[in-house]
Write an enzyme that holds these catalytic residues in place. Structure first.
Site, PDB file in Angstrom:
ATOM      1  N   LYS A 111       0.853  -1.183   0.000  1.00 23.81           N
ATOM      2  CA  LYS A 111       0.000   0.000   0.000  1.00 23.81           C
ATOM      3  C   LYS A 111       0.889   1.234   0.000  1.00 23.81           C
ATOM      4  O   LYS A 111       1.986   1.222   0.555  1.00 23.81           O
ATOM      5  CB  LYS A 111      -0.926   0.020   1.218  1.00 23.81           C
ATOM      6  CG  LYS A 111      -1.931   1.165   1.237  1.00 23.81           C
ATOM      7  CD  LYS A 111      -2.919   1.124   0.084  1.00 23.81           C
ATOM      8  CE  LYS A 111      -3.882  -0.028   0.160  1.00 23.81           C
ATOM      9  NZ  LYS A 111      -4.975   0.077  -0.850  1.00 23.81           N
ATOM     10  N   GLY A 169     -21.956   5.115   2.873  1.00 25.91           N
ATOM     11  CA  GLY A 169     -20.958   5.626   1.944  1.00 25.91           C
ATOM     12  C   GLY A 169     -21.372   5.399   0.502  1.00 25.91           C
ATOM     13  O   GLY A 169     -21.569   4.250   0.081  1.00 25.91           O
TER      14      GLY A 169
END
Length: 369
Positions: free
Chosen positions: A93, A193
């Site tokens: 990441k 969301g």
């Protein structure tokens, strides 16, 4: 990491190594480009299965320590995601530390691409929060190790749609275990969301007869969902306590925690967000409440499957990608079986499944598992 350059500066504070060591990370690169002002972290969690893969997140972190914590958790999640999905990639990441309200900087993304290029294919990146097609295009100007941008003439579905497909299929598998049928007709789903994935998931659910409860910090997105699908709008803080069949976290991570678990009034938790659990022990709290949790790194793997298929030497094959994504409910079924048989939370069952593949790969290479 074969061929990896030196990636640890001599002035890194030693307490940073506590988190790195406890999660089993191989390395973390602290990146700084003086000309563009880039400050970024690149984490390699576990490359047993192959090169590290993970998106680039741009966020206004409150501190460098918070950015480090995020990149460590997210890269660890990518290791589990790739292993559970049968992908020959490891966990990585990138996070870019941004100032609040600052627009994306092309020069910073160009500099990031140069850092990625140093790894000569041992790190592959793609989109994440704060990084979309435009920013990936900037990265691709200085490195070819980018996925998510279709090649010229390629007929490729949107990655967010592939992620939403996997989440829906995983959700249906959980519902089938609970009630003997997987259809969504009349099922109430609370979608937390409405970003790229959340909106596409909501659309797919509404098409199949689900009733929607929605929340988002962006009121325009909520209004769109209400107009298009007659969704019920609620305030972001109120969505946890809404009566529903499925709670679907599709925003940032950590929304399932000791405070919110006790507020949930659902039978299933299945969503697209990464690191939905504030801590793995929160899965045990869900288990005790008899709420079926679809582990995030299993159900949201559709995007990773789709993106990494672009690196297939045989070329991107949309049919093969969909076939792989449609294996997600089978994995959820196996996780539920392990959970039932061993009285484990589904998170522990999923971790067990992912680690089995990693251990087998280590044994095949003559390494200790």
């Amino acid at each position: 990491m074969p061929g990896c350059p030196l990636i640890c500066g001599s002035n890194v504070k030693t307490h940073y190594f506590d988190g790195i060591e406890s999660r089993g990370h191989e390395a973390v690169l602290f990146c700084h480009d003086r000309d563009s002002g880039l400050k970024a972290l690149i984490a390699f969690h576990d490359t047993t299965l192959g090169p590290a893969a993970g998106g680039t997140r741009r966020w206004a972190y409150a501190s460098e320590a918070q950015a480090l914590e995020d990149v460590l958790r997210l890269s660890q999640g990518m290791t589990l995601k790739c292993s559970a999905a049968g992908l020959d990639y490891g966990g990585g990441k990138i996070v870019i530390l941004s100032e609040p309200g600052a627009p994306p900087s092309r020069q910073q993304y160009l500099a990031l691409g140069r850092f990625i290029d140093r790894f000569q294919g041992h790190y592959v990146t793609g989109e994440d929060v704060g990084t979309g097609d435009r920013e990936l295009g900037w990265i691709s100007e200085t490195t070819r190790w980018v996925v998510g941008l279709p090649a010229e003439g390629m007929d490729k579905p949107e990655t967010s749609a592939q992620t939403a497909l996997g989440v829906r299929l995983g959700m249906e598998a959980c519902l089938r275990r609970l009630r003997g049928r997987r259809d969504l007709q009349g099922v109430t789903v609370a979608v937390q969301g409405l970003g790229h994935v959340g909106m596409k998931l909501a659309h797919a659910l509404a098409q199949r007869g689900a009733r929607l409860v929605v929340s988002d910090l962006d009121s325009a997105k909520v209004e769109q969902a209400v107009s298009r699908w007659q969704a019920q709008a609620v305030e972001p803080e109120d969505i946890y306590s809404k009566q529903c069949d499925v709670f679907s976290p599709c925003a940032l991570g950590g929304t399932i925690n000791r405070q919110t678990v006790n507020r949930l009034r659902c039978k299933v938790v299945a969503g697209s967000a990464n690191n939905q659990l504030d801590d793995d022990s929160d899965a045990e709290l869900l288990f005790r409440r008899e709420i079926v949790y679809a582990p995030d790194f299993v159900v949201n793997a559709g995007g990773a499957i789709d993106n990494l298929a672009m690196l297939d030497p045989a070329g991107y094959n949309a049919g093969r990608v969909e076939e792989q994504i449609r294996q997600i409910p089978n994995r959820i079924e196996r996780i539920l079986d392990i959970s039932d048989q061993q009285s484990l939370s589904t998170q522990d069952a999923a971790l067990q499944m992912a680690r089995e593949r990693l251990d087998a790969a280590r044994r095949a290479r003559g390494e200790p598992s």
